[in-house]
Write a protein that holds these residues in place. Structure first.
Motif, PDB file in Angstrom:
ATOM      1  N   ILE A   1      63.029  37.336  51.046  1.00  0.00           N
ATOM      2  CA  ILE A   1      64.280  37.664  50.364  1.00  0.00           C
ATOM      3  C   ILE A   1      65.393  37.706  51.399  1.00  0.00           C
ATOM      4  CG2 ILE A   1      65.493  39.424  49.015  1.00  0.00           C
ATOM      5  CD1 ILE A   1      62.819  40.168  47.772  1.00  0.00           C
ATOM      6  N   ALA A   2      65.091  38.289  52.552  1.00  0.00           N
ATOM      7  CA  ALA A   2      65.969  38.235  53.726  1.00  0.00           C
ATOM      8  C   ALA A   2      65.054  38.047  54.928  1.00  0.00           C
ATOM      9  CB  ALA A   2      66.784  39.515  53.862  1.00  0.00           C
ATOM     10  N   LYS A   3      65.187  36.937  55.638  1.00  0.00           N
ATOM     11  CA  LYS A   3      64.271  36.614  56.727  1.00  0.00           C
ATOM     12  C   LYS A   3      64.232  37.736  57.757  1.00  0.00           C
ATOM     13  CE  LYS A   3      63.872  31.611  56.574  1.00  0.00           C
ATOM     14  NZ  LYS A   3      63.865  30.364  57.366  1.00  0.00           N
ATOM     15  N   ASN A   4      62.966  37.998  58.187  1.00  0.00           N
ATOM     16  CA  ASN A   4      62.689  39.028  59.198  1.00  0.00           C
ATOM     17  C   ASN A   4      62.986  40.445  58.716  1.00  0.00           C
ATOM     18  OD1 ASN A   4      61.965  37.035  61.177  1.00  0.00           O
ATOM     19  ND2 ASN A   4      64.161  36.700  61.530  1.00  0.00           N
ATOM     20  N   ARG A   5      63.323  40.605  57.412  1.00  0.00           N
ATOM     21  CA  ARG A   5      63.672  41.940  56.905  1.00  0.00           C
ATOM     22  C   ARG A   5      62.947  42.296  55.603  1.00  0.00           C
ATOM     23  NH1 ARG A   5      66.501  45.329  60.218  1.00  0.00           N
ATOM     24  NH2 ARG A   5      67.543  46.253  58.414  1.00  0.00           N
ATOM     25  N   VAL A   6      62.990  41.381  54.630  1.00  0.00           N
ATOM     26  CA  VAL A   6      62.438  41.682  53.298  1.00  0.00           C
ATOM     27  C   VAL A   6      61.642  40.470  52.807  1.00  0.00           C
ATOM     28  CG1 VAL A   6      62.951  42.438  50.954  1.00  0.00           C
ATOM     29  CG2 VAL A   6      64.503  43.060  52.819  1.00  0.00           C
ATOM     30  N   TRP A   7      60.416  40.737  52.314  1.00  0.00           N
ATOM     31  CA  TRP A   7      59.541  39.672  51.836  1.00  0.00           C
ATOM     32  C   TRP A   7      58.971  40.046  50.469  1.00  0.00           C
ATOM     33  CZ3 TRP A   7      59.191  42.198  56.492  1.00  0.00           C
ATOM     34  CH2 TRP A   7      59.561  41.475  57.636  1.00  0.00           C
ATOM     35  N   PHE A   8      58.589  39.022  49.688  1.00  0.00           N
ATOM     36  CA  PHE A   8      57.975  39.264  48.382  1.00  0.00           C
ATOM     37  C   PHE A   8      56.730  38.401  48.234  1.00  0.00           C
ATOM     38  CE2 PHE A   8      60.276  35.393  47.519  1.00  0.00           C
ATOM     39  CZ  PHE A   8      59.516  34.747  46.557  1.00  0.00           C
ATOM     40  N   PHE A   9      55.819  38.852  47.360  1.00  0.00           N
ATOM     41  CA  PHE A   9      54.633  38.070  47.014  1.00  0.00           C
ATOM     42  C   PHE A   9      54.331  38.309  45.542  1.00  0.00           C
ATOM     43  CE2 PHE A   9      50.060  37.600  46.365  1.00  0.00           C
ATOM     44  CZ  PHE A   9      49.848  36.319  46.869  1.00  0.00           C
ATOM     45  N   LEU A  10      54.122  37.212  44.786  1.00  0.00           N
ATOM     46  CA  LEU A  10      53.852  37.271  43.352  1.00  0.00           C
ATOM     47  C   LEU A  10      52.529  36.595  43.040  1.00  0.00           C
ATOM     48  CD1 LEU A  10      57.342  36.116  42.000  1.00  0.00           C
ATOM     49  CD2 LEU A  10      56.503  38.470  42.077  1.00  0.00           C
ATOM     50  N   ASN A  11      51.830  37.118  42.032  1.00  0.00           N
ATOM     51  CA  ASN A  11      50.607  36.467  41.558  1.00  0.00           C
ATOM     52  C   ASN A  11      50.467  36.700  40.059  1.00  0.00           C
ATOM     53  OD1 ASN A  11      47.453  37.168  40.847  1.00  0.00           O
ATOM     54  ND2 ASN A  11      47.690  35.290  42.027  1.00  0.00           N
ATOM     55  N   GLY A  12      50.029  35.668  39.346  1.00  0.00           N
ATOM     56  CA  GLY A  12      49.717  35.787  37.924  1.00  0.00           C
ATOM     57  C   GLY A  12      48.421  35.061  37.628  1.00  0.00           C
ATOM     58  N   ARG A  13      47.638  35.604  36.703  1.00  0.00           N
ATOM     59  CA  ARG A  13      46.350  34.991  36.394  1.00  0.00           C
ATOM     60  C   ARG A  13      46.028  35.159  34.912  1.00  0.00           C
ATOM     61  NH1 ARG A  13      40.519  36.603  39.204  1.00  0.00           N
ATOM     62  NH2 ARG A  13      39.279  34.892  38.336  1.00  0.00           N
ATOM     63  N   ARG A  14      45.436  34.113  34.317  1.00  0.00           N
ATOM     64  CA  ARG A  14      44.953  34.134  32.944  1.00  0.00           C
ATOM     65  C   ARG A  14      43.500  33.680  32.947  1.00  0.00           C
ATOM     66  NH1 ARG A  14      45.026  36.147  27.763  1.00  0.00           N
ATOM     67  NH2 ARG A  14      44.417  34.546  26.242  1.00  0.00           N
ATOM     68  N   GLN A  15      42.627  34.472  32.314  1.00  0.00           N
ATOM     69  CA  GLN A  15      41.200  34.154  32.298  1.00  0.00           C
ATOM     70  C   GLN A  15      40.671  34.278  30.869  1.00  0.00           C
ATOM     71  OE1 GLN A  15      38.102  37.022  33.695  1.00  0.00           O
ATOM     72  NE2 GLN A  15      37.749  35.522  35.309  1.00  0.00           N
ATOM     73  N   GLU A  16      39.888  33.293  30.448  1.00  0.00           N
ATOM     74  CA  GLU A  16      39.236  33.315  29.145  1.00  0.00           C
ATOM     75  C   GLU A  16      37.809  32.812  29.302  1.00  0.00           C
ATOM     76  OE1 GLU A  16      41.314  30.947  26.325  1.00  0.00           O
ATOM     77  OE2 GLU A  16      43.279  31.811  26.764  1.00  0.00           O
ATOM     78  N   TRP A  17      36.862  33.465  28.626  1.00  0.00           N
ATOM     79  CA  TRP A  17      35.505  32.940  28.602  1.00  0.00           C
ATOM     80  C   TRP A  17      34.817  33.289  27.287  1.00  0.00           C
ATOM     81  CZ3 TRP A  17      32.100  36.814  27.854  1.00  0.00           C
ATOM     82  CH2 TRP A  17      32.290  38.058  28.480  1.00  0.00           C
ATOM     83  N   ASP A  18      33.860  32.462  26.913  1.00  0.00           N
ATOM     84  CA  ASP A  18      33.009  32.682  25.744  1.00  0.00           C
ATOM     85  C   ASP A  18      31.561  32.588  26.186  1.00  0.00           C
ATOM     86  OD1 ASP A  18      35.024  32.744  23.487  1.00  0.00           O
ATOM     87  OD2 ASP A  18      35.481  30.781  24.363  1.00  0.00           O
ATOM     88  N   LYS A  19      30.724  33.420  25.582  1.00  0.00           N
ATOM     89  CA  LYS A  19      29.324  33.484  25.992  1.00  0.00           C
ATOM     90  C   LYS A  19      28.445  33.723  24.773  1.00  0.00           C
ATOM     91  CE  LYS A  19      26.288  35.953  29.241  1.00  0.00           C
ATOM     92  NZ  LYS A  19      26.223  37.041  30.243  1.00  0.00           N
ATOM     93  N   ILE A  20      27.348  32.978  24.706  1.00  0.00           N
ATOM     94  CA  ILE A  20      26.380  33.204  23.637  1.00  0.00           C
ATOM     95  C   ILE A  20      25.688  34.541  23.888  1.00  0.00           C
ATOM     96  CG2 ILE A  20      24.241  32.371  22.594  1.00  0.00           C
ATOM     97  CD1 ILE A  20      25.145  29.539  23.304  1.00  0.00           C
ATOM     98  N   ASN A  21      25.575  35.341  22.841  1.00  0.00           N
ATOM     99  CA  ASN A  21      24.944  36.648  22.974  1.00  0.00           C
ATOM    100  C   ASN A  21      23.479  36.490  23.387  1.00  0.00           C
ATOM    101  OD1 ASN A  21      23.968  39.228  22.742  1.00  0.00           O
ATOM    102  ND2 ASN A  21      24.795  39.579  20.695  1.00  0.00           N
ATOM    103  N   PRO A  22      23.100  36.944  24.574  1.00  0.00           N
ATOM    104  CA  PRO A  22      21.730  36.710  25.043  1.00  0.00           C
ATOM    105  C   PRO A  22      20.689  37.510  24.297  1.00  0.00           C
ATOM    106  CG  PRO A  22      22.889  38.165  26.556  1.00  0.00           C
ATOM    107  CD  PRO A  22      23.911  37.689  25.558  1.00  0.00           C
ATOM    108  N   TYR A  23      21.111  38.525  23.530  1.00  0.00           N
ATOM    109  CA  TYR A  23      20.126  39.382  22.868  1.00  0.00           C
ATOM    110  C   TYR A  23      19.755  38.917  21.462  1.00  0.00           C
ATOM    111  CZ  TYR A  23      21.017  42.624  26.661  1.00  0.00           C
ATOM    112  OH  TYR A  23      21.139  43.189  27.899  1.00  0.00           O
ATOM    113  N   SER A  24      20.442  37.895  20.945  1.00  0.00           N
ATOM    114  CA  SER A  24      20.153  37.358  19.613  1.00  0.00           C
ATOM    115  C   SER A  24      19.897  38.473  18.608  1.00  0.00           C
ATOM    116  CB  SER A  24      18.926  36.429  19.673  1.00  0.00           C
ATOM    117  OG  SER A  24      19.162  35.360  20.540  1.00  0.00           O
ATOM    118  N   PRO A  25      20.877  39.330  18.348  1.00  0.00           N
ATOM    119  CA  PRO A  25      20.625  40.507  17.518  1.00  0.00           C
ATOM    120  C   PRO A  25      20.212  40.181  16.093  1.00  0.00           C
ATOM    121  CG  PRO A  25      22.967  40.172  17.842  1.00  0.00           C
ATOM    122  CD  PRO A  25      22.272  39.220  18.753  1.00  0.00           C
ATOM    123  N   GLU A  26      20.657  39.021  15.571  1.00  0.00           N
ATOM    124  CA  GLU A  26      20.316  38.716  14.189  1.00  0.00           C
ATOM    125  C   GLU A  26      18.809  38.579  14.013  1.00  0.00           C
ATOM    126  OE1 GLU A  26      20.598  34.746  16.159  1.00  0.00           O
ATOM    127  OE2 GLU A  26      21.471  36.721  16.314  1.00  0.00           O
TER     128      GLU A  26
END
Length: 219
Positions: free
Chosen positions: A99-124
């Motif tokens: 933002i100002a060299k040698n004085r002020v700095w910034f760091f940004l991060n954004g993340r989006r995560q999606e997953w699908d999984k078959i139910n391993p316990y087969s409850p039906e």
């Protein structure tokens, strides 16, 4: 970052903001406090005098995970088919700089995560064998993560750092409650839970032998 009552993670942290990880297993320093076991210190990234960024993407689906091991090989080894995600999408973006060299700095991060999984316990199937009627349900997960960090060099010996972390989770079936005996009605919902974490730190090097360090964190 773990909940002291349940030991579950209170907030997921994107590994893309990690800059350094320190493991201490003994002779812990005074600033650690009441910790008598393994202590883990994570230093997050900060911006520098040059602008930089990164985009990270992961993707998989059934076509990339199924039939990697043939049924004959599984039988020969005497093992069952390993669990796998039926789909996985993960996008992460970093950007940082001055933002100002040698004085002020910034760091940004954004993340989006999606997953699908078959139910391993087969409850039906398991529930019907016990005389209960249970419809099939699978697992899915949606998550947003956001991170911002500001670093100020207020003077030669005076530094301030402040960061804000955001985490939102949604699971229509709470995966930590799924087992062979639970029907859909009792699994619960992780319904867009939001977690905010902010940390602030002031460092003052008063002399060669004296350092004042003030920190505060709210979750």
């Amino acid at each position: 970052m773990n909940d002291p009552a349940t030991s579950y993670s209170m907030s997921n942290i994107n590994v893309d903001v990690y800059d350094e990880i320190e493991f201490c297993i003994g002779a812990l320093p005074a600033e650690v406090g009441q910790t008598d076991s393994v202590y883990i210190n994570i230093v997050t990234k900060r911006g520098g005098n040059d602008f930089s960024g990164a985009l990270v993407m992961y993707y998989t689906d059934k076509q990339l995970t199924e039939n990697l091991i043939s049924e004959n090989d599984l039988q020969a080894l005497g093992v069952v088919k390993p669990e796998s995600l039926s789909s996985y999408k993960d996008f992460s973006f970093n950007f940082g700089g001055p933002i100002a060299k040698n004085r002020v700095w910034f760091f940004l991060n954004g993340r989006r995560q999606e997953w699908d999984k078959i139910n391993p316990y087969s409850p039906e199937n398991r529930m019907r064998n016990l005389g209960f009627d249970s419809s099939h349900y699978d697992l899915s997960h949606e998550e947003w993560l956001g991170f911002i960090k500001l670093t100020f060099l207020l003077s030669k010996n005076f530094r301030y750092m402040g960061m804000l972390h955001y985490n939102q989770l949604y699971e229509p079936v709470y995966s930590n409650r799924v087992d062979a005996s639970n029907a859909y009605d009792v699994t619960g919902i992780w319904n867009h839970e939001k977690t905010y974490t902010t940390t602030h730190q002031l460092n003052l090097q008063a002399s060669q032998n004296t350092l004042f360090d003030l920190r505060g964190t709210y979750i």
